[in-house]
Design a protein around this motif. Sequence first.
Motif, PDB file in Angstrom:
ATOM      1  N   GLY A  71       1.533  -1.330   0.143  1.00  0.00           N
ATOM      2  CA  GLY A  71       0.225  -0.050   0.181  1.00  0.00           C
ATOM      3  C   GLY A  71       1.066   1.033   0.408  1.00  0.00           C
ATOM      4  O   GLY A  71       2.346   1.571  -0.756  1.00  0.00           O
ATOM      5  N   ASP A  72       0.056   2.043   0.261  1.00  0.00           N
ATOM      6  CA  ASP A  72       0.910   3.759   0.156  1.00  0.00           C
ATOM      7  C   ASP A  72       1.765   4.273   1.704  1.00  0.00           C
ATOM      8  O   ASP A  72       1.551   5.431   1.413  1.00  0.00           O
ATOM      9  N   GLN A  73       1.356   3.515   2.740  1.00  0.00           N
ATOM     10  CA  GLN A  73       1.458   3.993   3.738  1.00  0.00           C
ATOM     11  C   GLN A  73       3.104   3.887   4.527  1.00  0.00           C
ATOM     12  O   GLN A  73       3.345   4.294   5.716  1.00  0.00           O
ATOM     13  N   VAL A  74       3.587   2.906   3.641  1.00  0.00           N
ATOM     14  CA  VAL A  74       4.845   2.369   4.443  1.00  0.00           C
ATOM     15  C   VAL A  74       5.983   4.189   4.633  1.00  0.00           C
ATOM     16  O   VAL A  74       5.544   4.958   3.490  1.00  0.00           O
ATOM     17  N   HIS A  75       6.733   3.942   4.800  1.00  0.00           N
ATOM     18  CA  HIS A  75       7.932   5.001   4.873  1.00  0.00           C
ATOM     19  C   HIS A  75       8.727   5.624   4.000  1.00  0.00           C
ATOM     20  O   HIS A  75       8.686   4.091   2.667  1.00  0.00           O
ATOM     21  N   PRO A  76       8.618   6.542   3.496  1.00  0.00           N
ATOM     22  CA  PRO A  76       9.029   7.159   2.435  1.00  0.00           C
ATOM     23  C   PRO A  76      11.120   6.178   1.775  1.00  0.00           C
ATOM     24  O   PRO A  76      11.110   5.523   1.152  1.00  0.00           O
ATOM     25  N   MET A  77      11.397   5.707   3.035  1.00  0.00           N
ATOM     26  CA  MET A  77      13.224   4.953   3.235  1.00  0.00           C
ATOM     27  C   MET A  77      12.983   3.591   2.942  1.00  0.00           C
ATOM     28  O   MET A  77      13.083   2.955   2.598  1.00  0.00           O
ATOM     29  N   THR A  78      11.548   3.077   3.709  1.00  0.00           N
ATOM     30  CA  THR A  78      11.116   1.902   2.942  1.00  0.00           C
ATOM     31  C   THR A  78      11.299   1.283   1.369  1.00  0.00           C
ATOM     32  O   THR A  78      11.382   0.585   0.796  1.00  0.00           O
ATOM     33  N   THR A  79      10.234   2.774   1.068  1.00  0.00           N
ATOM     34  CA  THR A  79       9.947   2.545  -0.551  1.00  0.00           C
ATOM     35  C   THR A  79      11.655   2.453  -1.191  1.00  0.00           C
ATOM     36  O   THR A  79      11.597   1.586  -2.270  1.00  0.00           O
ATOM     37  N   GLU A  80      12.272   3.370  -0.806  1.00  0.00           N
ATOM     38  CA  GLU A  80      13.330   3.271  -1.734  1.00  0.00           C
ATOM     39  C   GLU A  80      14.095   2.346  -0.917  1.00  0.00           C
ATOM     40  O   GLU A  80      14.884   1.734  -1.957  1.00  0.00           O
ATOM     41  N   ILE A  81      14.146   1.421  -0.352  1.00  0.00           N
ATOM     42  CA  ILE A  81      15.432   0.343  -0.082  1.00  0.00           C
ATOM     43  C   ILE A  81      14.949  -0.585  -0.857  1.00  0.00           C
ATOM     44  O   ILE A  81      15.254  -1.152  -1.682  1.00  0.00           O
ATOM     45  N   MET A  82      13.381  -0.697  -1.267  1.00  0.00           N
ATOM     46  CA  MET A  82      12.694  -1.810  -1.752  1.00  0.00           C
ATOM     47  C   MET A  82      12.940  -1.712  -3.155  1.00  0.00           C
ATOM     48  O   MET A  82      13.163  -2.170  -3.756  1.00  0.00           O
ATOM     49  N   THR A  83      12.676  -0.228  -3.385  1.00  0.00           N
ATOM     50  CA  THR A  83      13.296   0.086  -4.841  1.00  0.00           C
ATOM     51  C   THR A  83      14.186   0.157  -5.694  1.00  0.00           C
ATOM     52  O   THR A  83      14.485  -0.615  -6.616  1.00  0.00           O
ATOM     53  N   ASP A  84      15.724  -0.318  -4.138  1.00  0.00           N
ATOM     54  CA  ASP A  84      17.075  -0.205  -5.125  1.00  0.00           C
ATOM     55  C   ASP A  84      17.032  -1.821  -4.899  1.00  0.00           C
ATOM     56  O   ASP A  84      17.313  -2.370  -5.591  1.00  0.00           O
ATOM     57  N   LEU A  85      16.580  -2.323  -4.113  1.00  0.00           N
ATOM     58  CA  LEU A  85      16.604  -4.075  -4.246  1.00  0.00           C
ATOM     59  C   LEU A  85      16.232  -4.543  -5.543  1.00  0.00           C
ATOM     60  O   LEU A  85      16.993  -5.210  -5.476  1.00  0.00           O
ATOM     61  N   VAL A  86      14.900  -4.259  -5.917  1.00  0.00           N
ATOM     62  CA  VAL A  86      13.973  -4.526  -7.003  1.00  0.00           C
ATOM     63  C   VAL A  86      14.794  -4.742  -8.250  1.00  0.00           C
ATOM     64  O   VAL A  86      14.617  -5.420  -8.946  1.00  0.00           O
ATOM     65  N   SER A  87      15.739  -3.609  -8.244  1.00  0.00           N
ATOM     66  CA  SER A  87      16.199  -3.035  -8.860  1.00  0.00           C
ATOM     67  C   SER A  87      17.556  -3.877  -9.795  1.00  0.00           C
ATOM     68  O   SER A  87      18.326  -3.860 -10.762  1.00  0.00           O
ATOM     69  N   ARG A  88      17.973  -4.794  -8.976  1.00  0.00           N
ATOM     70  CA  ARG A  88      19.009  -5.856  -9.120  1.00  0.00           C
ATOM     71  C   ARG A  88      18.527  -7.160  -9.372  1.00  0.00           C
ATOM     72  O   ARG A  88      18.103  -7.180  -9.236  1.00  0.00           O
ATOM     73  N   ARG A  89      20.296  -7.704  -9.449  1.00  0.00           N
ATOM     74  CA  ARG A  89      19.902  -8.474  -9.551  1.00  0.00           C
ATOM     75  C   ARG A  89      20.572  -9.386  -8.684  1.00  0.00           C
ATOM     76  O   ARG A  89      21.481  -9.518  -8.329  1.00  0.00           O
ATOM     77  N   TRP A  90      19.604 -10.966  -8.232  1.00  0.00           N
ATOM     78  CA  TRP A  90      20.138 -11.857  -7.372  1.00  0.00           C
ATOM     79  C   TRP A  90      19.836 -13.189  -8.377  1.00  0.00           C
ATOM     80  O   TRP A  90      19.685 -13.920  -8.980  1.00  0.00           O
ATOM     81  N   SER A  91      21.074 -14.303  -7.154  1.00  0.00           N
ATOM     82  CA  SER A  91      21.093 -14.994  -7.426  1.00  0.00           C
ATOM     83  C   SER A  91      19.946 -16.557  -7.243  1.00  0.00           C
ATOM     84  O   SER A  91      19.831 -16.738  -8.010  1.00  0.00           O
ATOM     85  N   ARG A  92      19.413 -15.917  -6.745  1.00  0.00           N
ATOM     86  CA  ARG A  92      18.365 -16.916  -6.050  1.00  0.00           C
ATOM     87  C   ARG A  92      17.255 -16.250  -5.248  1.00  0.00           C
ATOM     88  O   ARG A  92      17.117 -14.657  -5.121  1.00  0.00           O
ATOM     89  N   ALA A  93      15.890 -16.158  -6.346  1.00  0.00           N
ATOM     90  CA  ALA A  93      14.380 -15.279  -5.610  1.00  0.00           C
ATOM     91  C   ALA A  93      14.558 -15.200  -3.919  1.00  0.00           C
ATOM     92  O   ALA A  93      14.397 -13.561  -3.527  1.00  0.00           O
ATOM     93  N   ARG A  94      14.623 -16.310  -3.409  1.00  0.00           N
ATOM     94  CA  ARG A  94      14.517 -15.495  -1.629  1.00  0.00           C
ATOM     95  C   ARG A  94      15.970 -14.870  -1.623  1.00  0.00           C
ATOM     96  O   ARG A  94      15.615 -14.595  -0.250  1.00  0.00           O
ATOM     97  N   ASP A  95      16.651 -14.649  -1.732  1.00  0.00           N
ATOM     98  CA  ASP A  95      18.183 -13.956  -1.953  1.00  0.00           C
ATOM     99  C   ASP A  95      17.846 -12.969  -1.259  1.00  0.00           C
ATOM    100  O   ASP A  95      18.328 -11.535  -0.935  1.00  0.00           O
ATOM    101  N   ILE A  96      16.473 -12.103  -1.794  1.00  0.00           N
ATOM    102  CA  ILE A  96      15.399 -11.125  -2.022  1.00  0.00           C
ATOM    103  C   ILE A  96      15.437 -10.775  -0.181  1.00  0.00           C
ATOM    104  O   ILE A  96      15.278  -9.197   0.925  1.00  0.00           O
ATOM    105  N   ALA A  97      14.842 -11.994   0.489  1.00  0.00           N
ATOM    106  CA  ALA A  97      14.165 -11.484   1.351  1.00  0.00           C
ATOM    107  C   ALA A  97      15.498 -11.348   2.706  1.00  0.00           C
ATOM    108  O   ALA A  97      15.557 -11.124   3.788  1.00  0.00           O
ATOM    109  N   ASN A  98      16.329 -11.900   2.414  1.00  0.00           N
ATOM    110  CA  ASN A  98      17.437 -11.849   3.034  1.00  0.00           C
ATOM    111  C   ASN A  98      18.180 -10.596   3.120  1.00  0.00           C
ATOM    112  O   ASN A  98      18.040 -10.211   4.147  1.00  0.00           O
ATOM    113  N   ALA A  99      18.249  -9.578   1.967  1.00  0.00           N
ATOM    114  CA  ALA A  99      18.757  -8.898   2.181  1.00  0.00           C
ATOM    115  C   ALA A  99      17.138  -7.821   2.967  1.00  0.00           C
ATOM    116  O   ALA A  99      18.496  -6.685   3.227  1.00  0.00           O
ATOM    117  N   VAL A 100      15.991  -8.187   2.647  1.00  0.00           N
ATOM    118  CA  VAL A 100      15.202  -6.284   2.950  1.00  0.00           C
ATOM    119  C   VAL A 100      15.350  -6.924   5.380  1.00  0.00           C
ATOM    120  O   VAL A 100      15.911  -6.163   5.896  1.00  0.00           O
TER     121      VAL A 100
END
Length: 278
Positions: A71-100
């Motif tokens: 939704g649109d209620q999260v902190h802007p910094m949370t959105t910025e972090i997630m936007t950065d993470l989804v823009s990157r390449r990951w070896s395995r799909a589940r590794d993004i959860a480790n980064a979060v």
Amino acid sequence: MRGEASRIADRESRDSLAPKLRDTHEDAWRIGNELFTITSALDNNIQLERALTDPSRPTADKVVVFKEMVGDQVHPMTTEIMTDLVSRRWSRARDIANAVEDFGVDAMMYYADATDSTLHVSIELSRLHSSLLNLPVVRSKLYDDQAPSEVRVKLFRELFGDKNLNKVTMRLAEHATCNLRRRRYLETIQWLIKKFSRHMGQSMITVTTAAPLKEEQIKRLIDVYSAKVGRQVHINSVVDPTVLGGMRIQVGDEVTDNTVVAQLQNLHRRVQTEASPV
């Protein structure tokens, strides 16, 4: 183990965003909680992880998927972090959860910094680790993946809710049992202790003894190992009556075991070897 692409993505993202996350000060508490919630959502939905890590999908599309989730209620910094993470390449799909999750812990550490409680939280986590070391039944219940997470969290609160723990300590300890992430409970607590130690620029020296260390012993150990590693260290004193006597000292992956139990085990092995027929 994370693949090379995931290690690079995680490191570059955190290096890039750490200063911004640190500058959120007390807002880091909210951000950390949001990131822990997102970690759980990802762990429970492999399709979502794949959608957010699909290298053939435009970043803008993946950001839309993320926003549909939170939704649109999260902190802007949370959105910025997630936007950065989804823009990157990951070896395995589940590794993004480790980064979060890593970002979530970082946020909690920055909140502890902002409230002058970082060392206090580190010490409380060490004491929590020590207190649970000799409670195998409790530990098994805290990482029982057959029990609902609410039951595990309730058990933790019943045991430690009246200990006046810092709220960061409580949140991290509850996260460790709420979302097991394929780890044993004490493994997660030890991981958190090491992260706080690195964050404070110290080395964590874990010393296991049959009885509590005296103040002069702790001071001597700090002096010796601070000189050895070239920086200030923190002593994580663990009491384990089963070692009988002596000390087991762990510095990173290096273990020096001079406990009575270890000596008896070594003696037993030598006797067996000498008694074996040639």
